[in-house]
Structure formats: structure tokens, C-alpha cells
Design a protein around this motif. Structure first.
Motif, PDB file in Angstrom:
ATOM      1  N   ARG A  69       0.615  -1.165  -0.392  1.00  0.00           N
ATOM      2  CA  ARG A  69       0.135   0.289   0.060  1.00  0.00           C
ATOM      3  C   ARG A  69       1.019   1.070  -0.004  1.00  0.00           C
ATOM      4  O   ARG A  69       0.328   2.117  -0.304  1.00  0.00           O
ATOM      5  N   PRO A  78      -3.746   4.089  -1.576  1.00  0.00           N
ATOM      6  CA  PRO A  78      -5.080   3.749  -0.475  1.00  0.00           C
ATOM      7  C   PRO A  78      -6.281   2.350  -1.353  1.00  0.00           C
ATOM      8  O   PRO A  78      -6.325   2.943  -2.756  1.00  0.00           O
ATOM      9  N   HIS A  79      -6.828   1.812  -1.342  1.00  0.00           N
ATOM     10  CA  HIS A  79      -7.827   0.867  -1.634  1.00  0.00           C
ATOM     11  C   HIS A  79      -8.877  -0.487  -0.512  1.00  0.00           C
ATOM     12  O   HIS A  79      -8.262   0.404  -0.014  1.00  0.00           O
ATOM     13  N   LEU A  80     -10.247  -0.210  -1.403  1.00  0.00           N
ATOM     14  CA  LEU A  80     -10.499  -0.880  -0.390  1.00  0.00           C
ATOM     15  C   LEU A  80     -10.546  -2.316   0.030  1.00  0.00           C
ATOM     16  O   LEU A  80      -9.910  -2.944  -1.253  1.00  0.00           O
ATOM     17  N   PHE A  81     -10.680  -2.402   1.117  1.00  0.00           N
ATOM     18  CA  PHE A  81     -10.403  -3.875   1.303  1.00  0.00           C
ATOM     19  C   PHE A  81     -11.483  -4.601   1.163  1.00  0.00           C
ATOM     20  O   PHE A  81     -12.492  -4.672   1.270  1.00  0.00           O
ATOM     21  N   GLY A  99      -8.950  -3.356   6.572  1.00  0.00           N
ATOM     22  CA  GLY A  99      -8.102  -3.706   5.341  1.00  0.00           C
ATOM     23  C   GLY A  99      -7.147  -2.497   5.579  1.00  0.00           C
ATOM     24  O   GLY A  99      -6.196  -3.265   4.933  1.00  0.00           O
ATOM     25  N   HIS A 142      -6.638   0.876   4.250  1.00  0.00           N
ATOM     26  CA  HIS A 142      -6.362   1.989   3.270  1.00  0.00           C
ATOM     27  C   HIS A 142      -5.887   3.097   3.488  1.00  0.00           C
ATOM     28  O   HIS A 142      -5.623   3.140   2.341  1.00  0.00           O
ATOM     29  N   ASN A 143      -6.343   3.480   4.939  1.00  0.00           N
ATOM     30  CA  ASN A 143      -6.010   5.357   4.598  1.00  0.00           C
ATOM     31  C   ASN A 143      -5.240   4.717   6.010  1.00  0.00           C
ATOM     32  O   ASN A 143      -4.956   5.841   6.586  1.00  0.00           O
TER      33      ASN A 143
END
Length: 281
Positions: free
Chosen positions: A34, A86-89, A235, A237-238
């Protein structure tokens, strides 16, 4: 890939010039899928006699500074630029049964065990993913976040009794319960990369970020998954990870000693900001 600049300034103040013992710093983020460190600067005042860098048994980056000068002020400014994606898990629904039922309903469990039993359906049939997600959400919904200036971390039983805590307290509670159910779980600390609707840091917050702590749980096929009970997210992501350890005491961002009277120490200031873009020239 977008970049973020993290500035983390810690300043100790003293009534008179004091000498300093060794100081250990855990401020540089870990590289992951990430985020990746592309530039890092560390400024220490007064300038240390020596500064060396190493990695601990968990692979965390550790800086070790030794001093020869006395001073009324000791400051550490870490400025790090990371590529952050950042990505959504998204996890495939896991129907794997909980590793262990964990608790005997007929026994007289301790406060943590009694609270954890409330996570299970009456028949005990629940998958690992559903249980862990429920655990994180229950901490987020049932407990009140309270910033605490005092050092130390509450025990899980204290957090349940008080009904409140900091992000570190919530992470420790989640880890304790997850381990009781048979999961491998560890403590993680670092930075919250974007502002949320709820305060999350253990220290002063400026700009678009703060220091933060959460838990990671190991799941088959998925590996280590971040569960942030303070904000109810999954997840990571942030999140920008600096340290992962088996216990929170091993993830202290900065610690050391000074030579003087206890009354010489008059203050500690911590400021964290996270802004988009590279480090300014």
C-alpha cells in the motif's frame, strides 16, 4: 501513484540543561503493497554524537541516537514522503469455522471472556471473517474514544469496565479477544492517512492525519489483515504502518532517558501532519 508527506515533531523541554541517554526511534514507515518510502529526513536537536539505523526482530526500522551535549530542549523531527495507494479491502466471505469455540458457556468467565461470549450466536456457528468483523464493529460502537495524556495502556478488562479508551486500548482489546478465539493477532502502529469523522490519534493532530494504533489478525489465504476498531474499518486502506509487534510496549515511537532531577522535565509537545505531495525543498 500519489505521494504523502508525513511530518512528526516531538519536543522535550527542561528547566535547565540536562544530559541525555540513548534514544530509540520508530518513525520510518514499513514498505508494503500500500505504501513505499521514497524519501526520509530526520533532524535531531541538539545534534547527536552518533546515529545508527537497524531493524528489530519484526523488521521494523529503528534509529538509535547517542548524545554528548547538554540542552534545555531535545527535539526529533521526522519528515517522510511515501507513495500511498489507498484501496478498499474486499475479502471473499470466509465460512471457515472459528479456530476454537474459545469459551465454556457454563464456566464463570472473566470480564473479557464474558463480553466476548456476546459476539457468538446462540448456536456458536459463525465464520472467522464474520466473527472478527463483528468484534471490530462492536468495539467501535460500544466504547467511547477518549484521548488520554497519561502514559501506559489499559488492560482489556479495564477498557470493558470503563467503557472507553484510546486507539491503543481498543487495539489491545481486539487482540486479546482474537487470541482467545485461537487467531494469531499482533499490534500495529503508525499514522492515519486521512481525516475521519471521529478522533483517532493518541497525540495532537494537525493537518490530514494523526498517529494511530490498530490490530492485525492472520487469516488463511488472506495473510495479515488490519482491523481498526477505533474507526470500524477493515483492510488498512487509510493506514501507514510504522511498526508491528506482539505487544504495544515494543512499538513506542520514541523513548529514551535524561540525566537530571525528575522536576527538570517540564513538558512534551508532539505534532503530526500529513499533507499530499512530496517534501517541500
Amino acid at each position: 501513484m500519489p505521494t504523502l508527506t508525513i511530518r512528526h515533531l516531538t519536543t522535550y523541554r527542561y528547566r535547565q540543561p540536562v544530559a541525555f541517554g540513548e534514544h530509540r526511534m520508530m518513525l520510518r514507515p514499513r514498505d508494503s503493497e500500500r505504501h513505499r518510502v521514497i524519501e526520509a529526513r530526520l533532524t535531531i536537536t541538539p545534534e547527536p554524537l552518533s546515529l545508527r539505523h537497524t531493524q528489530d526482530d519484526y523488521g521494523n526500522h529503528v534509529g538509535i541516537a547517542e548524545f554528548s551535549r547538554r540542552s534545555r530542549v531535545l527535539s526529533f523531527e521526522s519528515v517522510v514522503c511515501v507513495e500511498h495507494a489507498p484501496h478498499l479491502f474486499i475479502a471473499v466471505e470466509d465460512a471457515t469455522p472459528v479456530p476454537e469455540a474459545g469459551f465454556d458457556r457454563d464456566a464463570d468467565p472473566d470480564p473479557v471472556g464474558a463480553w466476548a461470549l456476546g459476539l457468538l450466536p446462540a448456536d456458536g456457528a459463525i465464520g472467522s471473517w464474520a466473527l472478527l468483523t463483528r468484534l471490530s464493529e462492536r468495539i467501535h460502537n460500544d466504547f467511547t474514544y477518549r484521548r488520554r495524556e497519561a502514559m501506559g495502556i489499559q488492560t482489556p478488562a479495564e477498557t470493558i469496565e470503563l467503557g472507553s479508551g484510546t486507539c491503543r486500548d481498543f487495539a489491545v482489546l481486539l487482540i486479546d479477544v482474537a487470541r482467545r478465539f485461537g487467531f494469531a493477532a499482533r499490534f500495529a502502529s503508525g499514522y492515519l492517512a486521512v481525516p475521519l469523522t471521529r478522533e483517532a490519534g493518541d497525540g495532537p493532530e494537525t493537518g490530514h492525519g494523526s498517529t494511530h494504533a490498530w490490530a492485525e489478525v492472520h487469516l488463511p489465504r488472506l495473510g495479515w489483515v488490519a482491523f481498526d476498531p477505533t474507526n470500524g474499518s477493515v483492510g488498512g486502506h487509510n493506514l501507514i504502518t510504522v511498526a508491528v509487534t506482539t505487544s504495544p510496549e515494543e512499538a513506542t515511537p520514541l523513548y529514551g532517558s535524561f540525566l537530571g532531577f525528575p522536576s527538570d522535565h517540564i513538558g512534551l509537545d508532539v505534532a503530526v501532519s500529513i499533507t499530499p505531495g512530496p517534501i517541500a525543498p
